[in-house]
Design a protein around this motif. Sequence first.
Motif, PDB file in Angstrom:
ATOM      1  N   MET A  43       0.851  -1.185   0.000  1.00  9.23           N
ATOM      2  CA  MET A  43       0.000   0.000   0.000  1.00  9.23           C
ATOM      3  C   MET A  43       0.885   1.233   0.000  1.00  9.23           C
ATOM      4  SD  MET A  43      -2.868  -0.831   2.917  1.00  9.23           S
ATOM      5  CE  MET A  43      -3.548   0.836   2.752  1.00  9.23           C
ATOM      6  N   LEU A  44       0.420   2.304  -0.608  1.00 15.82           N
ATOM      7  CA  LEU A  44       1.131   3.578  -0.576  1.00 15.82           C
ATOM      8  C   LEU A  44       0.319   4.563   0.248  1.00 15.82           C
ATOM      9  CD1 LEU A  44       2.105   3.979  -4.363  1.00 15.82           C
ATOM     10  CD2 LEU A  44       3.112   2.472  -2.632  1.00 15.82           C
ATOM     11  N   LEU A  45       0.992   5.306   1.133  1.00 16.16           N
ATOM     12  CA  LEU A  45       0.336   6.337   1.934  1.00 16.16           C
ATOM     13  C   LEU A  45       1.191   7.593   1.914  1.00 16.16           C
ATOM     14  CD1 LEU A  45      -0.074   3.395   3.591  1.00 16.16           C
ATOM     15  CD2 LEU A  45      -1.422   4.890   5.060  1.00 16.16           C
ATOM     16  N   GLY A  46       0.529   8.754   1.843  1.00 19.63           N
ATOM     17  CA  GLY A  46       1.263  10.008   1.907  1.00 19.63           C
ATOM     18  C   GLY A  46       0.378  11.183   1.556  1.00 19.63           C
ATOM     19  N   GLU A  47       0.919  12.354   1.744  1.00 21.95           N
ATOM     20  CA  GLU A  47       0.190  13.597   1.489  1.00 21.95           C
ATOM     21  C   GLU A  47       0.159  13.885  -0.012  1.00 21.95           C
ATOM     22  OE1 GLU A  47       2.474  16.305   3.795  1.00 21.95           O
ATOM     23  OE2 GLU A  47       2.161  15.176   5.644  1.00 21.95           O
ATOM     24  N   ASP A  48      -1.022  13.969  -0.568  1.00 24.51           N
ATOM     25  CA  ASP A  48      -1.233  14.331  -1.984  1.00 24.51           C
ATOM     26  C   ASP A  48      -0.661  13.315  -2.964  1.00 24.51           C
ATOM     27  OD1 ASP A  48      -2.493  16.765  -1.266  1.00 24.51           O
ATOM     28  OD2 ASP A  48      -0.546  17.734  -1.038  1.00 24.51           O
ATOM     29  N   ILE A  49      -0.472  12.060  -2.541  1.00 22.12           N
ATOM     30  CA  ILE A  49       0.137  11.090  -3.453  1.00 22.12           C
ATOM     31  C   ILE A  49      -0.875  10.458  -4.395  1.00 22.12           C
ATOM     32  CG2 ILE A  49       1.911  10.542  -1.750  1.00 22.12           C
ATOM     33  CD1 ILE A  49       0.496   7.767  -1.453  1.00 22.12           C
ATOM     34  N   GLY A  85       1.465   3.465   9.343  1.00 19.73           N
ATOM     35  CA  GLY A  85       2.284   2.461   8.681  1.00 19.73           C
ATOM     36  C   GLY A  85       2.719   1.351   9.618  1.00 19.73           C
ATOM     37  N   VAL A  86       3.053   1.699  10.849  1.00 18.68           N
ATOM     38  CA  VAL A  86       3.435   0.683  11.830  1.00 18.68           C
ATOM     39  C   VAL A  86       2.273  -0.284  12.059  1.00 18.68           C
ATOM     40  CG1 VAL A  86       4.081   0.267  14.237  1.00 18.68           C
ATOM     41  CG2 VAL A  86       5.149   2.142  12.970  1.00 18.68           C
ATOM     42  N   GLY A  87       1.069   0.263  12.272  1.00 17.36           N
ATOM     43  CA  GLY A  87      -0.094  -0.589  12.491  1.00 17.36           C
ATOM     44  C   GLY A  87      -0.370  -1.506  11.313  1.00 17.36           C
ATOM     45  N   LEU A  88      -0.241  -0.978  10.104  1.00 19.49           N
ATOM     46  CA  LEU A  88      -0.451  -1.804   8.916  1.00 19.49           C
ATOM     47  C   LEU A  88       0.609  -2.897   8.815  1.00 19.49           C
ATOM     48  CD1 LEU A  88      -1.303   1.044   6.389  1.00 19.49           C
ATOM     49  CD2 LEU A  88      -2.849  -0.808   7.036  1.00 19.49           C
ATOM     50  N   GLY A  92       0.444  -7.405   8.811  1.00 18.03           N
ATOM     51  CA  GLY A  92       0.594  -8.177   7.591  1.00 18.03           C
ATOM     52  C   GLY A  92       0.692  -7.414   6.300  1.00 18.03           C
ATOM     53  N   MET A  93       0.566  -6.079   6.322  1.00 16.93           N
ATOM     54  CA  MET A  93       0.652  -5.289   5.107  1.00 16.93           C
ATOM     55  C   MET A  93       2.103  -4.875   4.842  1.00 16.93           C
ATOM     56  SD  MET A  93      -2.475  -5.423   4.219  1.00 16.93           S
ATOM     57  CE  MET A  93      -2.714  -4.221   2.914  1.00 16.93           C
ATOM     58  N   ARG A  94       2.337  -4.284   3.675  1.00 18.62           N
ATOM     59  CA  ARG A  94       3.657  -3.797   3.281  1.00 18.62           C
ATOM     60  C   ARG A  94       3.535  -2.327   2.873  1.00 18.62           C
ATOM     61  NH1 ARG A  94       8.482  -7.278   3.155  1.00 18.62           N
ATOM     62  NH2 ARG A  94       7.675  -9.289   3.852  1.00 18.62           N
ATOM     63  N   PRO A  95       3.372  -1.437   3.849  1.00 23.69           N
ATOM     64  CA  PRO A  95       3.150  -0.035   3.509  1.00 23.69           C
ATOM     65  C   PRO A  95       4.409   0.660   2.993  1.00 23.69           C
ATOM     66  CG  PRO A  95       3.323  -0.293   5.882  1.00 23.69           C
ATOM     67  CD  PRO A  95       3.327  -1.676   5.300  1.00 23.69           C
ATOM     68  N   VAL A  96       4.216   1.523   2.009  1.00 22.15           N
ATOM     69  CA  VAL A  96       5.264   2.411   1.507  1.00 22.15           C
ATOM     70  C   VAL A  96       4.781   3.829   1.780  1.00 22.15           C
ATOM     71  CG1 VAL A  96       6.645   3.126  -0.473  1.00 22.15           C
ATOM     72  CG2 VAL A  96       5.864   0.739  -0.286  1.00 22.15           C
ATOM     73  N   LEU A  97       5.513   4.537   2.627  1.00 25.44           N
ATOM     74  CA  LEU A  97       5.066   5.824   3.141  1.00 25.44           C
ATOM     75  C   LEU A  97       5.914   6.944   2.538  1.00 25.44           C
ATOM     76  CD1 LEU A  97       5.033   4.641   6.859  1.00 25.44           C
ATOM     77  CD2 LEU A  97       3.206   4.395   5.168  1.00 25.44           C
ATOM     78  N   GLU A  98       5.255   7.922   1.951  1.00 25.14           N
ATOM     79  CA  GLU A  98       5.992   9.049   1.373  1.00 25.14           C
ATOM     80  C   GLU A  98       5.991  10.227   2.336  1.00 25.14           C
ATOM     81  OE1 GLU A  98       5.151  12.299  -2.003  1.00 25.14           O
ATOM     82  OE2 GLU A  98       5.535  10.292  -2.845  1.00 25.14           O
ATOM     83  N   HIS A 115       9.226   3.157  17.808  1.00 29.05           N
ATOM     84  CA  HIS A 115       8.394   2.025  17.401  1.00 29.05           C
ATOM     85  C   HIS A 115       8.916   1.314  16.142  1.00 29.05           C
ATOM     86  CE1 HIS A 115       5.631   3.230  20.490  1.00 29.05           C
ATOM     87  NE2 HIS A 115       5.457   4.419  19.939  1.00 29.05           N
ATOM     88  N   VAL A 116       9.154   2.078  15.074  1.00 31.89           N
ATOM     89  CA  VAL A 116       9.543   1.453  13.804  1.00 31.89           C
ATOM     90  C   VAL A 116      10.799   0.601  13.970  1.00 31.89           C
ATOM     91  CG1 VAL A 116      10.338   1.904  11.455  1.00 31.89           C
ATOM     92  CG2 VAL A 116       8.449   3.254  12.408  1.00 31.89           C
ATOM     93  N   THR A 117      11.811   1.162  14.603  1.00 31.32           N
ATOM     94  CA  THR A 117      13.112   0.481  14.668  1.00 31.32           C
ATOM     95  C   THR A 117      13.202  -0.555  15.782  1.00 31.32           C
ATOM     96  OG1 THR A 117      14.019   2.212  16.104  1.00 31.32           O
ATOM     97  CG2 THR A 117      14.277   2.492  13.725  1.00 31.32           C
ATOM     98  N   ARG A 118      12.283  -0.534  16.734  1.00 32.29           N
ATOM     99  CA  ARG A 118      12.419  -1.371  17.925  1.00 32.29           C
ATOM    100  C   ARG A 118      11.426  -2.524  18.013  1.00 32.29           C
ATOM    101  NH1 ARG A 118      15.176   1.477  22.312  1.00 32.29           N
ATOM    102  NH2 ARG A 118      15.882   3.512  21.566  1.00 32.29           N
ATOM    103  N   MET A 119      10.488  -2.587  17.074  1.00 30.21           N
ATOM    104  CA  MET A 119       9.400  -3.541  17.231  1.00 30.21           C
ATOM    105  C   MET A 119       9.888  -4.988  17.232  1.00 30.21           C
ATOM    106  SD  MET A 119       6.179  -3.491  17.834  1.00 30.21           S
ATOM    107  CE  MET A 119       5.653  -1.860  17.276  1.00 30.21           C
ATOM    108  N   ARG A 120      10.829  -5.315  16.354  1.00 34.84           N
ATOM    109  CA  ARG A 120      11.328  -6.686  16.315  1.00 34.84           C
ATOM    110  C   ARG A 120      11.960  -7.069  17.658  1.00 34.84           C
ATOM    111  NH1 ARG A 120      13.031 -10.613  12.717  1.00 34.84           N
ATOM    112  NH2 ARG A 120      12.713  -9.344  10.832  1.00 34.84           N
ATOM    113  N   MET A 121      12.807  -6.166  18.212  1.00 33.84           N
ATOM    114  CA  MET A 121      13.460  -6.453  19.483  1.00 33.84           C
ATOM    115  C   MET A 121      12.445  -6.494  20.626  1.00 33.84           C
ATOM    116  SD  MET A 121      15.845  -4.092  21.858  1.00 33.84           S
ATOM    117  CE  MET A 121      14.327  -3.252  22.250  1.00 33.84           C
TER     118      MET A 121
END
Length: 343
Positions: A43-49, A85-88, A92-98, A115-121
């Motif tokens: 999925m793509l998410l962003g302002e005016d994309i 994006g983190v929630g997606l 199970g989703m693959r978000p691409v955030l602009e 959150h983004v960098t630490r979730m796996r750990m």
Amino acid sequence: MSLISANKKNKTNDFALGQKNITMVQAITDALDVMLERDERVMLLGEDIGKNGGVFRATDGLQKKYGEDRVVDTPLSEAGIIGTGVGLAVNGMRPVLEIQFLGFIYPAFEQIATHVTRMRMRTRGELTVPMVIRAPYGAGVRAPEIHSDSTEAYFTHMPGIKVICPSSPYDAKGLLISAMEDPDPVLFMESMRLYRSGKEEVPEGYYKEEIGKGKKVKEGKDVTVITWGAMVKTAKEAADSMENRDIECDVIDVRTLYPLDQDIIADSVQKTGRVVIVHEAHETGGVGNDILSVINKQAFMYLKAPIEKVTGFDVPVPMFSLEDHYLPSAARIQTAIHKVYSF
């Protein structure tokens, strides 16, 4: 879209069919198009994309092709974009955030660092965040304040996120596809100066370039010039001109800033014994210091001269009249090459 259907991949041909001569921004659009068709989790998410195709038109036409559920116009909230994006991603989703400009990413810094960098750990591998953050960066396009920052070192200092910075259309497409398939988060930095500055033959369809592998763009025996992004073209121009003085330069495009390709750096330095590091970010705390560390560990005894750095200055990126003076130029790089060669 249900998560059941979202986790089904389309069975498309894995082989590229033919070539096309395109710009970097077109190569990025092509990569997004390939993966939106190939993998329904993307999925793509962003302002005016969506309707507008993004501020640089990198997503032009994709909402019309794939619908508003796959290419989503978001509110003006960088923290909201990354948090969504983190929630997606963990579901199970693959978000691409602009993020419209790298300098606009600071309101989302807490989401990325916490959150983004630490979730796996944090979850002991139970959850991962397979997401891509796309961010145009860099000076030289006469943009207003905050738009031209090159602060990649903030993110290379965060274990848990990969940082990629391509310098050509071919690499941009191949590395972006790799980033979208990576199981961990990726910051994908796109030089605004390179978006439409030239074209290159790029395979159609699906192909990948390996994350964490640099590329030699020029072969030489006397001096190693190490750089990335928009500075690759400038560094190669400087290196080409030094041939008039019988100085041959290895020019290395590291492509991935974290993790660095230590082998390509060490092999070149062990061959030449002389090094110039070039980046447009500020000198203090820049990724160039990480490259220095690699050289100290793996090639220190091969050095024939002190290492030179050619960088942006330790000031905010200035406005239009001084912007070119701020950026490393071919002339500044030539001076540094001559200095290490004649030491």
